[in-house]
Design a protein around this motif. Sequence first.
Motif, short mmCIF file in Angstrom:
data_model
loop_
_atom_site.label_atom_id
_atom_site.label_comp_id
_atom_site.label_asym_id
_atom_site.label_seq_id
_atom_site.Cartn_x
_atom_site.Cartn_y
_atom_site.Cartn_z
N ASN A 66 24.08 -4.85 11.73
CA ASN A 66 23.85 -5.53 12.75
C ASN A 66 22.25 -5.66 12.38
OD1 ASN A 66 22.34 -5.87 14.57
ND2 ASN A 66 22.84 -4.75 16.01
N LEU A 67 21.58 -7.14 11.99
CA LEU A 67 20.60 -8.02 11.76
C LEU A 67 20.25 -7.77 12.20
CD1 LEU A 67 21.57 -9.38 7.68
CD2 LEU A 67 20.79 -7.60 8.54
N LYS A 68 20.06 -8.33 14.04
CA LYS A 68 19.35 -7.66 15.52
C LYS A 68 18.08 -7.24 15.00
CE LYS A 68 19.57 -8.62 20.41
NZ LYS A 68 19.93 -8.02 21.85
N GLY A 69 16.97 -8.57 15.17
CA GLY A 69 15.85 -8.14 15.08
C GLY A 69 15.33 -7.59 14.01
N ARG A 70 16.31 -7.20 13.01
CA ARG A 70 15.29 -6.65 11.82
C ARG A 70 14.80 -8.02 10.37
NH1 ARG A 70 16.34 -1.38 10.24
NH2 ARG A 70 18.32 -1.22 11.23
N LYS A 71 14.05 -7.00 10.27
CA LYS A 71 12.83 -8.72 8.83
C LYS A 71 13.82 -8.89 8.08
CE LYS A 71 8.66 -8.43 8.79
NZ LYS A 71 6.92 -7.59 9.51
N CYS A 72 13.83 -10.72 7.29
CA CYS A 72 14.64 -10.62 6.34
C CYS A 72 13.83 -11.48 5.97
CB CYS A 72 15.98 -10.98 6.95
SG CYS A 72 17.28 -9.80 7.49
N LEU A 73 13.76 -12.17 4.51
CA LEU A 73 13.18 -12.82 3.46
C LEU A 73 14.03 -13.91 3.09
CD1 LEU A 73 10.30 -13.81 2.85
CD2 LEU A 73 10.28 -12.44 1.52
N VAL A 74 13.76 -14.85 2.87
CA VAL A 74 14.34 -15.65 2.01
C VAL A 74 13.54 -16.13 1.41
CG1 VAL A 74 16.05 -18.18 1.71
CG2 VAL A 74 15.83 -16.48 3.70
N VAL A 75 13.59 -16.55 -0.33
CA VAL A 75 12.79 -17.44 -1.20
C VAL A 75 13.24 -18.43 -1.83
CG1 VAL A 75 11.13 -16.87 -2.89
CG2 VAL A 75 11.81 -15.23 -1.70
N GLY A 76 12.89 -19.59 -1.56
CA GLY A 76 13.33 -21.01 -1.62
C GLY A 76 13.20 -21.02 -0.67
N ALA A 77 13.95 -22.94 -0.89
CA ALA A 77 14.02 -23.93 0.33
C ALA A 77 14.75 -24.99 0.14
CB ALA A 77 12.46 -24.16 1.10
#
Length: 211
Positions: free
Chosen positions: A11-22
């Motif tokens: 459950n990722l609701k409200g969790r801080k996640c980072l994506v590096v790259g676009a």
Amino acid sequence: MSTNLYTINVNLKGRKCLVVGAGNISERKIQSLLECAANVSVVSPKFKTSILALQGHPNLTLITRPFEESDLNGMFLVISATNDRELNSKIGTICNNKNILINVVDKPEICSFFVPSILRRGDLSISISTGGKSPTLASKIKQDLSNQYGNEYERYVNILGEIRERIKTEVKDPVKRKDILNNLMEINLYELIKLHEDGLIKERIHKCISL
């Protein structure tokens, strides 16, 4: 001998996640994380137009600059999907040392998790993973399964969920509850849903519960 992976749904609701790259891969990861109600930060020196178009999303933050180690502070999960293999490896190593969940798209050996190919039909999720060895095979299996598990499964799962909640309230005997739930698998509800036979669906459910 390879390590067995422990399969879970997080459950990722409200969790801080980072994506590096676009790039294209990052865009797919961003979309998937947002669909799971995660709070997503994306760091990259530049962004493609389609990612910039997501900028109004309340759970998305775009950071226009190169990656900095401080970007990892407070992150629950990180996906590194740049075209710089050395940078991806560096991010993977740092995350592993900090016990942050990390997926590096081009280096499965330093990933602490893999993102499976997922077939969704409402609340029904079927995950296919090759442990990072062949995403192409996982995609092919997903396509094969999509022909077997059609869109009608969304309603099928919802009906089964409603019946289960009703039985939990109305049927006190756990053995009888189990028998009813097992019998529901034998009355061809899915085929009736495909044929839009709502009257027959109600009739068979009533008969099954009344046994």
